[in-house]
Each structure stands twice: as structure tokens, then as C-alpha cells.
Design an enzyme around this catalytic site. Structure first.
Site, short mmCIF file in Angstrom:
data_model
loop_
_atom_site.label_atom_id
_atom_site.label_comp_id
_atom_site.label_asym_id
_atom_site.label_seq_id
_atom_site.Cartn_x
_atom_site.Cartn_y
_atom_site.Cartn_z
N TYR A 170 -3.79 -9.69 -4.51
CA TYR A 170 -4.44 -10.24 -3.60
C TYR A 170 -5.58 -9.67 -2.70
O TYR A 170 -6.18 -10.21 -1.88
CB TYR A 170 -3.45 -10.91 -2.24
CG TYR A 170 -2.52 -9.73 -1.66
CD1 TYR A 170 -3.10 -9.02 -0.65
CD2 TYR A 170 -1.26 -9.43 -2.01
CE1 TYR A 170 -2.27 -8.10 -0.10
CE2 TYR A 170 -0.26 -8.60 -1.45
CZ TYR A 170 -1.00 -7.57 -0.53
OH TYR A 170 -0.10 -6.75 0.13
N LYS A 171 -5.96 -8.35 -3.15
CA LYS A 171 -7.06 -7.57 -2.55
C LYS A 171 -8.23 -7.92 -3.45
O LYS A 171 -8.84 -8.83 -3.53
CB LYS A 171 -6.57 -6.06 -2.26
CG LYS A 171 -5.49 -5.93 -1.47
CD LYS A 171 -4.95 -4.57 -1.17
CE LYS A 171 -3.78 -4.06 -0.59
NZ LYS A 171 -3.70 -4.82 0.82
N PHE A 205 0.87 4.36 2.01
CA PHE A 205 1.35 3.14 2.62
C PHE A 205 2.70 3.12 2.96
O PHE A 205 3.48 3.63 2.15
CB PHE A 205 0.69 2.05 1.71
CG PHE A 205 0.75 0.85 2.39
CD1 PHE A 205 -0.15 0.26 3.20
CD2 PHE A 205 1.62 -0.16 2.14
CE1 PHE A 205 -0.27 -0.98 3.86
CE2 PHE A 205 1.88 -1.50 2.93
CZ PHE A 205 0.96 -1.90 3.66
N ASP A 265 0.45 3.78 -7.36
CA ASP A 265 0.09 2.64 -6.86
C ASP A 265 -1.54 2.22 -6.56
O ASP A 265 -2.15 3.11 -6.22
CB ASP A 265 0.62 2.55 -5.25
CG ASP A 265 0.67 1.21 -4.59
OD1 ASP A 265 -0.30 0.62 -4.88
OD2 ASP A 265 1.36 1.13 -3.51
N ARG A 287 -11.67 -0.53 9.49
CA ARG A 287 -11.73 -0.34 8.01
C ARG A 287 -12.66 -1.22 7.32
O ARG A 287 -12.59 -2.49 7.69
CB ARG A 287 -10.26 -0.61 7.49
CG ARG A 287 -9.79 0.15 6.26
CD ARG A 287 -8.34 0.27 6.14
NE ARG A 287 -7.84 -1.24 5.80
CZ ARG A 287 -7.05 -1.52 5.29
NH1 ARG A 287 -6.46 -0.97 4.46
NH2 ARG A 287 -6.57 -2.98 4.94
#
Length: 416
Positions: A226-227, A129, A201, A375
């Protein structure tokens, strides 16, 4: 091949099905973007009102003590810890993933430099990322001691990159574009054998699949809430440090909340004896409080059950897309093997952006990533098997009818 009635039967026998009621989901939407922003727990609105109206509005500054605000980063960390294979006192919920990565990577680089000054290289994947790579690049420039970021193009190239100049192996457990899952234990063991430290991560794995940081003997980790953890937009991130390093690592952001006695107001920094030294400034209490609402839902199940359903959902999605949309130029880039797959499925299409916009126009929400990647994230706490069927039917309609060619679906938005 399953039909729609079969999917309804799967939902009827799903032990996690009752947990969907814990989330607020629009009835006209199939939401497959929990890998980017989780759905809102029903409890979140009342909790936010409580913090704003009572704790802030009535308690005012007294709430740092009376409402437990001051202890919130540690309390949330302890509730999150079982989801990532950590123990009490090992996790903090604080700051952002980028800030936490800066703190941990900076601390690990300093530790390695003190142990062996030759070790100045950070190894990561080119497809990691971007914020992870940008933070590493910025740290290397700031240190100005020959530090550099060494990137590999494939996981298979990692062993060759771990020379005797490597300080830290920095990887994301689940690839944000493809959903490919790394073997954390094996890669951590390899890093240690080569004299490097392992920083992970967990942004796309925490809350999506079982994570065992202690079992993997990892050194440190970061992640977001938040995912899959459903903490809300911009919710604070988390960090974990192995117990062996908690009293050793020195944070490069030595703010007053990380002081051993913050309200002693000493001019000289004196770090907390443990994980607390990696706190920095005053916490955002409203957003932190909402994280607890998502964590409470996980306490009604276990990660083995979550993983079982995740694999069933993603298996079904792959099979149905290949059966019902096979005439179209869709290329699966997510591993088929269970041991190599996270909780998302990604397909490439030459017109991926427009296809996703047309799909969203039909009420099926996934997201788009370059290059040409559709995605789809599957959050077992609230995603149903019938959602998988309906999503594939909508995708088939978009492709068969070439709806993506409409001009309105070609316009790029700021957030994809």
C-alpha cells in the site's frame, strides 16, 4: 540553483512523466506521502466495481474458479517478483506485514533451533519499525525457550551483536524515519558468516528502488503493497522465501490454504510443497484484486529508471530546502549519499508536528513521526519536479510566517 522554470523543464524531459496520468491525484494537492499510502491508480475504481458487481454479484462462488480468485495470491506474487529480485513461484501476496513477519520469523527460528539449539537470539535495530519489534518480542515470549530480541542503536553495532547465539538478523532495508538505506548484500553476507539467517522488511524499498533478494542471497523477506506499490489502504502484504528454504521451513500458522490439497478437507495438516505452505486462511479478494492495478503501472517502466528519478527528486528537495529555508531550525536526518538513501527525505524541527499540520493545511501532504520528524516520500511514478518546488515554497511560507503556531495545528490527531 534551479528555479521554478528549471523544474518545469525537468518535467518536460522526464521519461516517467506519462505515468502520472495512471493515477488519480487531486489537482490542488502536492502529495509527498506515497511512502505511507500510495496514490490511487485510475484503474482501481473500475477493477473494484468489476470484482463486486460482476465477479461477486453475478459469478458468486463460481468466481473462485472462473475469475481466478483462488490463484490470486500466487499470480500477484509472480507479477511483484521482478520488483524485488525474485523469481516466479517465490512470492505470495497475502495477509499483513505483521502476520507475514510472524510466520517467517517463527519458521526461521524453528529451523535454526533444529540446526543449533544455542541460537535463540533475534538481532534488530532499536529504531526498526515498531511492529517488527513487537512481533519479535511476542514470539520470544511465546516460545519460552530462552529466545530474546537483541537491539542495537546503530548499523555500525550490528557486527558486534552477531554472536554465536544469534538465530536471525531481522532488518528493514530502508529506515522508516530517516530514509537510510542498508547494504542488504553486505549485511546478509555478514549474517551468514556468523551462522545467522537474514530476514528483510521491504516496506519502504519495494517499488521505490531496485531490490535484489536473490543477488543478496537473503533468506526471507516481507513487505507491504500500500506504499510505493499503490495497492490501496490496508492492501495485503507480501512474503518471499529463498528457493532453498521453500520445502524446508514450517509455518507456525498452518491454515487450510497452505495445505497441499485444501479441498481434500483432511484433518491432518499436510503442507504445500513450496511457497504455498505460507498461505493461511481465506484471502480478501476485493483488496487483493486492487493490488494488480498498481503492479500494472510498474510494468511500463523499470526500477533503474524509477531509482534515477527518485534520486534526482530527493537531491533537488534537499538543495531547495537548504537554500530557501536555511534560516530555520531544520536538521536533515536523511543520508546525502545516494547509496545510503531510500526514496524519502526527513527533517527534524523542534515543532515538527505543528509544522507538518500547517503544511498539510496548504495542500502539501507529508507526514510526521516522532521525534519531531517531517517525513516526505517521493514516488517517481507520479511525483513531479514542480511538486518539489511548490512543496519547498509552501514550507518556506509556513516557517517564515510562523503559521505553525496557530492553535489548530497544535491539536494531535489519531494518525500522524
Amino acid at each position: 540553483m534551479p528555479n521554478r522554470d528549471d523544474c518545469l523543464q525537468l518535467d518536460a524531459h522526464d521519461p516517467l512523466a506519462p505515468l502520472r496520468a495512471a493515477f488519480e491525484l487531486p489537482p490542488s494537492v502536492v502529495y509527498l506521502d506515497g511512502n505511507s499510502l500510495g496514490a490511487r491508480p485510475r484503474a482501481a475504481a473500475a477493477r473494484a466495481a468489476q470484482v463486486v458487481q460482476q465477479e461477486w454479484g453475478e459469478g458468486l462462488i463460481r468466481s473462485w474458479n472462473s475469475a481466478g480468485w483462488f490463484a490470486l495470491p500466487r499470480r500477484l506474487g509472480d507479477r511483484l517478483a521482478p520488483l524485488i529480485g525474485a523469481g516466479a513461484g517465490e512470492v505470495l501476496v497475502t495477509d499483513t506485514t505483521s502476520v507475514n513477519l510472524f510466520k517467517l520469523l517463527g519458521a526461521l527460528l524453528r529451523l535454526q533451533h533444529e540446526r543449533d539449539a544455542r541460537r535463540r537470539v533475534i538481532v534488530s535495530e532499536r529504531g526498526n519499525f515498531p511492529t517488527d519489534l513487537h512481533i519479535a518480542q511476542g514470539l520470544a515470549r511465546m516460545l519460552r525457550q530462552g529466545h530474546e530480541l537483541r537491539l542495537v542503536d546503530r548499523a555500525e553495532d550490528i557486527p558486534a551483536a552477531l554472536g554465536d547465539d544469534v538465530a536471525v538478523l531481522m532488518l528493514t532495508q530502508v529506515d522508516y524515519r530517516t530514509g537510510a538505506l542498508h547494504d542488504m548484500a553486505a549485511l546478509t553476507r555478514l549474517a551468514h558468516e556468523r551462522g545467522a539467517l537474514a530476514l528483510w522488511d521491504l516496506a519502504h524499498s519495494a517499488g521505490a528502488l531496485p531490490v535484489d533478494l536473490r543477488g543478496a542471497d537473503a533468506d526471507a523477506a516481507v513487505g507491504c503493497t500500500y506504499k510505493y506499490l499503490n495497492g490501496g489502504p490496508g492492501a495485503p502484504a507480501f512474503l518471499w522465501i529463498a528457493p532453498r528454504w521453500q520445502g524446508v521451513l514450517e509455518t507456525p500458522l498452518s491454515g487450510w490454504w497452505g495445505h497441499a490439497e485444501p479441498f481434500a478437507m483432511e484433518p491432518q495438516y499436510r503442507p504445500d510443497a513450496g511457497i504455498g505452505r505460507f498461505l493461511c486462511g481465506t484471502q480478501g479478494i476485493v483488496s487483493q484484486a486492487l493490488v494488480e492495478c498498481g503492479l500494472e503501472v510498474f510494468e511500463r517502466t523499470d526500477m533503474a529508471a524509477v531509482r534515477h528519478k527518485s534520486l534526482a527528486l530527493t537531491d533537488l528537495f534537499i538543495a531547495l530546502v537548504e537554500q530557501r529555508c536555511g534560516a530555520h531550525p531544520l536538521t536533515l536526518i536523511t543520508p546525502r549519499q545516494h547509496e545510503r538513501r531510500g526514496s524519502q527525505v526527513s527533517w527534524q524541527h523542534p515543532q515538527g508536528y505543528a509544522v507538518m499540520q500547517a503544511l498539510i493545511g496548504r495542500g502539501v501532504i507529508g507526514d510526521y513521526r516522532e521525534p519531531g520528524i517531517l517525513r516526505f516520500g517521493f514516488t517517481p511514478l507520479y511525483t513531479r519536479f514542480i511538486d518539489v518546488w511548490d512543496a519547498v515554497e509552501a514550507l518556506r511560507a509556513v516557517l517564515d510566517g510562523e503559521e505553525w503556531k496557530q492553535e489548530r495545528f497544535q491539536v494531535r490527531t489519531a494518525v500522524t
